[in-house]
Design an enzyme around this catalytic site. Sequence first.
Site, mmCIF file in Angstrom:
data_model
loop_
_atom_site.group_PDB
_atom_site.id
_atom_site.type_symbol
_atom_site.label_atom_id
_atom_site.label_comp_id
_atom_site.label_asym_id
_atom_site.label_seq_id
_atom_site.Cartn_x
_atom_site.Cartn_y
_atom_site.Cartn_z
ATOM 1 N N PHE A 74 0.877 -1.180 0.000
ATOM 2 C CA PHE A 74 0.000 0.000 0.000
ATOM 3 C C PHE A 74 0.905 1.218 0.000
ATOM 4 O O PHE A 74 1.716 1.388 0.919
ATOM 5 C CB PHE A 74 -0.844 -0.064 1.279
ATOM 6 C CG PHE A 74 -1.732 1.117 1.570
ATOM 7 C CD1 PHE A 74 -3.067 1.124 1.165
ATOM 8 C CD2 PHE A 74 -1.262 2.204 2.297
ATOM 9 C CE1 PHE A 74 -3.904 2.187 1.489
ATOM 10 C CE2 PHE A 74 -2.091 3.273 2.611
ATOM 11 C CZ PHE A 74 -3.418 3.267 2.208
ATOM 12 N N LEU B 71 0.985 5.170 -0.055
ATOM 13 C CA LEU B 71 0.354 6.486 0.043
ATOM 14 C C LEU B 71 1.417 7.566 0.262
ATOM 15 O O LEU B 71 1.383 8.619 -0.350
ATOM 16 C CB LEU B 71 -0.643 6.476 1.216
ATOM 17 C CG LEU B 71 -1.440 7.734 1.506
ATOM 18 C CD1 LEU B 71 -2.402 8.050 0.362
ATOM 19 C CD2 LEU B 71 -2.252 7.575 2.813
ATOM 20 N N SER C 173 2.178 12.707 6.915
ATOM 21 C CA SER C 173 0.944 13.095 7.615
ATOM 22 C C SER C 173 0.021 13.863 6.673
ATOM 23 O O SER C 173 -1.195 13.652 6.664
ATOM 24 C CB SER C 173 1.275 13.979 8.821
ATOM 25 O OG SER C 173 2.189 13.338 9.666
ATOM 26 N N THR D 130 6.170 -0.430 2.676
ATOM 27 C CA THR D 130 6.420 -1.724 3.315
ATOM 28 C C THR D 130 6.139 -2.828 2.301
ATOM 29 O O THR D 130 5.078 -2.834 1.663
ATOM 30 C CB THR D 130 5.481 -1.897 4.537
ATOM 31 O OG1 THR D 130 5.803 -0.899 5.496
ATOM 32 C CG2 THR D 130 5.646 -3.278 5.156
ATOM 33 N N GLU E 89 1.057 4.212 9.574
ATOM 34 C CA GLU E 89 -0.415 4.309 9.428
ATOM 35 C C GLU E 89 -0.987 5.529 10.150
ATOM 36 O O GLU E 89 -2.070 5.486 10.733
ATOM 37 C CB GLU E 89 -1.107 3.014 9.877
ATOM 38 C CG GLU E 89 -0.804 1.904 8.900
ATOM 39 C CD GLU E 89 -1.857 0.839 8.816
ATOM 40 O OE1 GLU E 89 -3.014 1.080 9.194
ATOM 41 O OE2 GLU E 89 -1.510 -0.237 8.342
ATOM 42 N N THR F 202 0.893 8.944 12.344
ATOM 43 C CA THR F 202 1.586 9.063 13.632
ATOM 44 C C THR F 202 0.544 9.211 14.748
ATOM 45 O O THR F 202 -0.628 9.525 14.487
ATOM 46 C CB THR F 202 2.492 10.311 13.667
ATOM 47 O OG1 THR F 202 1.643 11.465 13.579
ATOM 48 C CG2 THR F 202 3.506 10.317 12.531
HETATM 49 C C1 LIG Z 1 9.057 1.492 8.678
HETATM 50 C C2 LIG Z 1 8.006 2.311 7.990
HETATM 51 C C3 LIG Z 1 7.056 1.677 7.196
HETATM 52 C C4 LIG Z 1 6.085 2.427 6.533
HETATM 53 N N1 LIG Z 1 5.199 1.798 5.695
HETATM 54 C C5 LIG Z 1 4.380 2.542 4.916
HETATM 55 C C6 LIG Z 1 3.565 1.924 3.901
HETATM 56 O O1 LIG Z 1 3.566 0.694 3.726
HETATM 57 N N2 LIG Z 1 2.817 2.726 3.104
HETATM 58 C C7 LIG Z 1 2.793 4.074 3.243
HETATM 59 O O2 LIG Z 1 2.083 4.736 2.480
HETATM 60 N N3 LIG Z 1 3.529 4.689 4.207
HETATM 61 C C8 LIG Z 1 4.320 3.958 5.036
HETATM 62 N N4 LIG Z 1 5.104 4.575 5.993
HETATM 63 C C9 LIG Z 1 5.064 6.035 6.111
HETATM 64 C C10 LIG Z 1 4.426 6.507 7.413
HETATM 65 O O3 LIG Z 1 3.045 6.285 7.371
HETATM 66 C C11 LIG Z 1 4.823 7.984 7.587
HETATM 67 O O4 LIG Z 1 6.190 8.017 7.908
HETATM 68 C C12 LIG Z 1 3.997 8.653 8.676
HETATM 69 O O5 LIG Z 1 2.665 8.795 8.252
HETATM 70 C C13 LIG Z 1 4.568 10.035 9.047
HETATM 71 O O6 LIG Z 1 4.828 10.800 7.923
HETATM 72 P P1 LIG Z 1 6.241 11.563 7.782
HETATM 73 O O7 LIG Z 1 7.298 10.540 8.024
HETATM 74 O O8 LIG Z 1 6.246 12.273 6.499
HETATM 75 O O9 LIG Z 1 6.279 12.556 8.990
HETATM 76 P P2 LIG Z 1 5.702 14.070 8.978
HETATM 77 O O10 LIG Z 1 4.327 14.081 8.413
HETATM 78 O O11 LIG Z 1 6.715 14.952 8.360
HETATM 79 O O12 LIG Z 1 5.625 14.375 10.532
HETATM 80 C C14 LIG Z 1 6.755 14.776 11.301
HETATM 81 C C15 LIG Z 1 6.271 15.027 12.718
HETATM 82 O O13 LIG Z 1 5.309 16.089 12.729
HETATM 83 C C16 LIG Z 1 4.105 15.638 13.344
HETATM 84 N N5 LIG Z 1 2.963 16.272 12.675
HETATM 85 C C17 LIG Z 1 2.704 16.370 11.349
HETATM 86 N N6 LIG Z 1 1.538 17.004 11.133
HETATM 87 C C18 LIG Z 1 1.046 17.313 12.351
HETATM 88 C C19 LIG Z 1 -0.138 17.979 12.814
HETATM 89 N N7 LIG Z 1 -1.059 18.411 11.948
HETATM 90 N N8 LIG Z 1 -0.307 18.133 14.148
HETATM 91 C C20 LIG Z 1 0.611 17.667 15.035
HETATM 92 N N9 LIG Z 1 1.735 17.034 14.665
HETATM 93 C C21 LIG Z 1 1.944 16.857 13.353
HETATM 94 C C22 LIG Z 1 4.113 14.126 13.145
HETATM 95 O O14 LIG Z 1 3.273 13.473 14.090
HETATM 96 C C23 LIG Z 1 5.594 13.812 13.335
HETATM 97 O O15 LIG Z 1 5.870 13.723 14.706
HETATM 98 C C24 LIG Z 1 6.063 3.839 6.693
HETATM 99 C C25 LIG Z 1 7.009 4.468 7.516
HETATM 100 C C26 LIG Z 1 7.973 3.724 8.143
HETATM 101 C C27 LIG Z 1 9.003 4.435 8.977
#
Ligand SMILES: Cc1cc2nc3c(=O)[nH]c(=O)nc-3n(C[C@H](O)[C@H](O)[C@H](O)COP(=O)(O)OP(=O)(O)OC[C@H]3O[C@@H](n4cnc5c(N)ncnc54)[C@H](O)[C@@H]3O)c2cc1C
Length: 383
Positions: free
Chosen positions: A124, A126, A133, A159, A365, A367
């Site tokens: 999946f 996204l 986020s 993943t 999925e 944070t």
């Molecule tokens: C091992 C691993 C496997 C993954 N697998 C998948 C997968 O299979 N498919 C897929 O699509 N994605 C996957 N992801 C991605 C994962 O879903 C994202 O890393 C996660 O959603 C956070 O996005 P970001 O890393 O861009 O952090 P950011 O969005 O940049 O966030 C950085 C920080 O800011 C905070 N933040 C952001 N916006 C807000 C807000 N509005 N209010 C308060 N705090 C906020 C966040 O909580 C975080 O602490 C995976 C990630 C990892 C590390």
Amino acid sequence: MNQLYYLTDEQRAIRDLAREIARERIAPLATHVDETGEYPHEQLKLLAQQGLMGLHVPEAYGGAAAGSLAFCLAAEEVAWACAATATIFLVQNLGGYPIVFAGTEAQKRRYLPRIASGEITAAFSLSESGSGSDAAGMQCAAVRKGDRYVVNGSKMWVTNGSHAGVITVFVTTNRSQRAKGITALLIEPGLKGFSVGKNERKLGIHGSPTVALHFTDCEVPVENRVGEEGEGFKVAMRTLEHSRPTIGAQAVGIGQAALDAATAYAKERRAFEQPIAAFQGIQFMLADMAMAVHGSRLVVHHAASLIDHGVPSAAMESSIAKCMASDTAMKVATDAVQILGGYGYTREFPVERYMRDAKITQIYEGTNQIQRLVIAQQLLGKL
Ligand SMILES: Cc1cc2nc3c(=O)[nH]c(=O)nc-3n(C[C@H](O)[C@H](O)[C@H](O)COP(=O)(O)OP(=O)(O)OC[C@H]3O[C@@H](n4cnc5c(N)ncnc54)[C@H](O)[C@@H]3O)c2cc1C
């Protein structure tokens, strides 16, 4: 701990089957998977042979249609043994749900029987490097040309993206529309213009590959679109609402494993001429850990049951389950390291692995900050 009397015979049988495979066949390989990062082919094959890969797939397409609670029970058992194997097991669901929810009959017939049997795994996609986020801010774009979409750009953090036989990829077909401009496409490996990129080096879940995907003038037939053009974000959100309790279940499995390890150690380890379990300070820590794991399990089961009962929206309970169980897993695993003292900090015991693996459940999925936003939005409504 007492029996969970609310489970049906089928749910109990699925849990017991998953527990047997997990404890006897998957747990003994978990340290090796963690240390080498080896893909758990054999472990996934075992789960597939026992029919556990198709718990979410309707019976008409070869699945067990066992429901969300049954899947959470199995996921907890697999995660107790090996969180990396559990992550891929969960993604079989996550990658398959969009087809179950919004796929055409032809898409269902092409992919679901193979997902259910474990012949192929799913993924999946996204997130991107610049949008996690804020998923609606994605840049990877598709332009329709006749009966094809031409895709350009990159995805990140996928993943199982390097091993999947089918990946649900979300792209923008209209950037200015943000969420309303997102479209879901099914991508198979080998498609011209599509390649798998960097495999991330991570803190935990080492056997679960996390890769980038690249698209350069990649032509995807229109019949690979899942749902209507511009409906992709809705498909993604419906999928996540269903899958977040399963991340909660993974977290409960990790938390339970940490609690079990800490309890066993506390009875064995002696200090001041008695087992450390005789100290009230340790007893209270263990009691707090047990309360938190038990409470999280019930919250996960409640969210999964709501989904099984087909309530119009389980968004709030689904986010509560994911957030509460993952915060618990992180706390309980950290406390388990503390109870093992210096040994807890070494690779002699699995608790440091539980601590590293628990962390991801607070991040992927959505944070836990995003889960709290969802919960607050459901509480407060439109302000
Ligand atoms: C091992 C691993 C496997 C993954 N697998 C998948 C997968 O299979 N498919 C897929 O699509 N994605 C996957 N992801 C991605 C994962 O879903 C994202 O890393 C996660 O959603 C956070 O996005 P970001 O890393 O861009 O952090 P950011 O969005 O940049 O966030 C950085 C920080 O800011 C905070 N933040 C952001 N916006 C807000 C807000 N509005 N209010 C308060 N705090 C906020 C966040 O909580 C975080 O602490 C995976 C990630 C990892 C590390």
